[in-house]
Scaffold this motif. Structure first.
Motif, mmCIF file in Angstrom:
data_model
loop_
_atom_site.group_PDB
_atom_site.id
_atom_site.type_symbol
_atom_site.label_atom_id
_atom_site.label_comp_id
_atom_site.label_asym_id
_atom_site.label_seq_id
_atom_site.Cartn_x
_atom_site.Cartn_y
_atom_site.Cartn_z
ATOM 1 N N ILE A 1 101.757 17.244 -22.006
ATOM 2 C CA ILE A 1 100.933 18.364 -22.488
ATOM 3 C C ILE A 1 101.182 19.617 -21.662
ATOM 4 C CG2 ILE A 1 98.574 19.171 -22.825
ATOM 5 C CD1 ILE A 1 97.765 16.301 -23.384
ATOM 6 N N MET A 2 101.281 19.497 -20.339
ATOM 7 C CA MET A 2 101.528 20.667 -19.499
ATOM 8 C C MET A 2 102.905 21.263 -19.787
ATOM 9 S SD MET A 2 100.581 22.904 -17.434
ATOM 10 C CE MET A 2 98.988 22.276 -16.933
ATOM 11 N N THR A 3 103.908 20.409 -19.980
ATOM 12 C CA THR A 3 105.233 20.918 -20.353
ATOM 13 C C THR A 3 105.171 21.625 -21.697
ATOM 14 O OG1 THR A 3 106.244 19.055 -19.182
ATOM 15 C CG2 THR A 3 107.644 20.286 -20.700
ATOM 16 N N SER A 4 104.415 21.055 -22.630
ATOM 17 C CA SER A 4 104.242 21.670 -23.941
ATOM 18 C C SER A 4 103.614 23.053 -23.817
ATOM 19 C CB SER A 4 103.375 20.760 -24.821
ATOM 20 O OG SER A 4 103.029 21.390 -26.026
ATOM 21 N N PHE A 5 102.640 23.201 -22.946
ATOM 22 C CA PHE A 5 101.987 24.496 -22.723
ATOM 23 C C PHE A 5 102.978 25.530 -22.198
ATOM 24 C CE2 PHE A 5 99.943 27.198 -19.433
ATOM 25 C CZ PHE A 5 99.234 28.044 -20.285
ATOM 26 N N CYS A 6 103.808 25.138 -21.225
ATOM 27 C CA CYS A 6 104.794 26.064 -20.651
ATOM 28 C C CYS A 6 105.813 26.505 -21.700
ATOM 29 C CB CYS A 6 105.496 25.398 -19.471
ATOM 30 S SG CYS A 6 104.400 25.062 -18.059
ATOM 31 N N VAL A 7 106.243 25.576 -22.544
ATOM 32 C CA VAL A 7 107.189 25.923 -23.605
ATOM 33 C C VAL A 7 106.545 26.882 -24.602
ATOM 34 C CG1 VAL A 7 108.559 25.008 -25.520
ATOM 35 C CG2 VAL A 7 108.474 23.765 -23.348
ATOM 36 N N ALA A 8 105.266 26.642 -24.943
ATOM 37 C CA ALA A 8 104.559 27.527 -25.869
ATOM 38 C C ALA A 8 104.461 28.943 -25.315
ATOM 39 C CB ALA A 8 103.168 26.975 -26.161
ATOM 40 N N LEU A 9 104.241 29.085 -24.014
ATOM 41 C CA LEU A 9 104.190 30.413 -23.400
ATOM 42 C C LEU A 9 105.533 31.130 -23.531
ATOM 43 C CD1 LEU A 9 102.107 30.112 -20.094
ATOM 44 C CD2 LEU A 9 101.458 31.150 -22.272
ATOM 45 N N LEU A 10 106.631 30.382 -23.407
ATOM 46 C CA LEU A 10 107.947 30.975 -23.590
ATOM 47 C C LEU A 10 108.098 31.539 -25.000
ATOM 48 C CD1 LEU A 10 110.826 31.535 -22.599
ATOM 49 C CD2 LEU A 10 111.432 29.200 -23.293
ATOM 50 N N GLY A 11 107.596 30.814 -26.003
ATOM 51 C CA GLY A 11 107.643 31.309 -27.374
ATOM 52 C C GLY A 11 106.865 32.600 -27.545
ATOM 53 N N VAL A 12 105.702 32.697 -26.887
ATOM 54 C CA VAL A 12 104.900 33.924 -26.950
ATOM 55 C C VAL A 12 105.672 35.093 -26.334
ATOM 56 C CG1 VAL A 12 102.791 35.042 -26.100
ATOM 57 C CG2 VAL A 12 102.697 32.695 -26.970
ATOM 58 N N MET A 13 106.358 34.845 -25.236
ATOM 59 C CA MET A 13 107.140 35.908 -24.583
ATOM 60 C C MET A 13 108.268 36.403 -25.481
ATOM 61 S SD MET A 13 107.361 34.361 -20.712
ATOM 62 C CE MET A 13 108.589 35.580 -20.241
ATOM 63 N N VAL A 14 108.945 35.493 -26.166
ATOM 64 C CA VAL A 14 110.022 35.899 -27.076
ATOM 65 C C VAL A 14 109.465 36.755 -28.207
ATOM 66 C CG1 VAL A 14 111.737 35.048 -28.730
ATOM 67 C CG2 VAL A 14 111.481 33.920 -26.510
#
Length: 407
Positions: free
Chosen positions: A183-196
């Protein structure tokens, strides 16, 4: 614009060409976000039904609410985006809400109510972002290339869905049994999508509508909306949901639990290969035949699971058909709808079409779960196949070309 454009392209239209940079940027956002989402959702049905011992009826209720509860939010988000003529901020709010929802799953700590609230927040984010995102694609793409544009976008989306469960398995291999790490890895990946999204997606204002054009009745009076919304509802009734499909495949083929997440991976792989070719095909032969053909493959899955024997061949056939269904339909209905909706309410109209599907999906998921629990799997699947055939016939009638339409 006539509904005959649903069945074949107009004479003289170009049928090829590159997609806009904004489509590629939005595809990258969807790819990254789907890696994050599928890390969690690939194992969710198994976790709820096997781990928490939810009944089929209870799972159907959660699955239906998971998709259908955001109907109002979809409409609000679409209307606000049209009202301010800005779609990127609304999409950003949706992607951000889904990212924060991953932290909600961590805070739930195994609580059924907490998990439900976190999943609702995640779907609320999806409800907010989907219509503005799809409207951006339609605004930067010529009508004759919409099938290609949505095909490319969905291909990138499918690449994320393909990678997500594999990333989750890699995290679990590195930290066995640590669901919190996933779940924590999933959260970090989701933040990357927001940045893009923030850095690379450009807002595309539509034609500036007059204030009176932003009234709901102007949208609902249009022949396209009057046909598209009932059609989207019918198509939603034909769908029982991925979780049910994967659970039934695993049950019929007697798969070991460890193989379950790979069903979603294999489906996404087929989707990844076929999404762009089906988008190009839809531009050439018409979007309605391709969409209806895709739903026929879903009907074939119901019949295959209900009447076929078990074995690995069943797994392979179900996965190929399921991936083909998504390649032919995901994005196809919106590509079909976009040019038929008024420019001033394009995002609202897309949200309305998507909400019709989501509302119908809520009913179909709950009813299938109850039917499975009360009648058993085979009668429930045969009933689903019957409803699907009736729904597709109704859709074909509702979206038939108008008399006197331009050939």
């Amino acid at each position: 614009m006539y509904l005959s454009t649903l069945t074949r392209p107009a004479r003289g239209q170009r049928r090829a060409g590159p997609v806009a940079a904004n489509v590629v940027a939005l595809g990258a956002v969807s790819l990254i976000t789907d890696v994050s989402a599928e890390m969690v959702t690939a194992i969710l049905p198994l976790y709820l039904v096997v781990g928490l011992q939810f009944s089929p009826a209870a799972y159907g209720a959660i699955d239906g609410l998971y998709t259908g509860a955001t109907v109002l939010l979809r409409l609000v988000g679409g209307y606000v985006a049209d009202l301010v003529d800005r779609r990127k901020p609304v999409a950003l709010l949706g992607y951000g809400a889904s990212a924060v929802a991953k932290l909600g799953l961590l805070a739930a700590a195994g609580s059924g109510a907490g998990i439900g609230l976190a999943l609702t927040a995640d779907r609320a984010g999806k409800g907010l972002r989907t219509a503005p995102r799809d409207a951006l694609i339609t605004l930067c793409t010529p009508p004759d290339r919409l099938g290609r544009a949505f095909g490319v976008h969905r291909t990138m989306d499918a690449a994320g869905a393909f990678a997500g469960p594999l990333v989750a398995l890699a995290v679990l291999a590195a930290a066995p049994g640590s669901f919190d790490s996933v779940i924590m890895t999933s959260f970090c990946v989701a933040l990357l999508g927001v940045m893009v999204l923030v850095l690379f997606v450009r807002d595309r204002p539509g034609p500036k509508p007059k204030r009176e054009e932003l009234r709901w009745r102007e949208l609902l009076r249009g022949p396209a909306a009057r046909r598209l919304v009932p059609a989207s509802f019918l198509l939603g009734l034909a769908t029982i949901g991925d979780g049910f499909t994967y659970l039934l495949v695993a049950e019929r083929a007697d798969l070991a639990l460890g193989w379950f997440p790979l069903l979603a991976v294999a489906t996404s792989g087929v989707y990844l290969l076929l999404a762009t070719p089906f988008g190009i095909l839809a531009d050439r032969v018409g979007r309605l035949p391709v969409v209806l053909g895709g739903y026929l493959t879903l009907t074939a899955i119901y019949l295959l699971l209900g009447l076929g024997s078990g074995g690995l061949w069943l797994v392979g056939a179900a996965v190929v058909l399921h991936g083909t269904f998504y390649a032919a339909t995901d994005g196809g209905l919106i590509a079909l709808a976009g040019p038929l909706l008024p420019a001033g309410l394009r995002t609202t109209g897309i949200a309305l079409v998507q909400s019709g599907q989501a509302l119908a999906y809520l009913f179909s998921s709950v009813l299938f779960g109850v039917a499975w629990q009360v009648w058993g799997t085979r009668p429930a699947l045969l009933a689903a196949a019957f409803v699907s055939v009736v729904s597709l016939a109704g859709t074909a009638v509702v979206l038939r070309p108008s008399e006197g339409a331009t050939p």
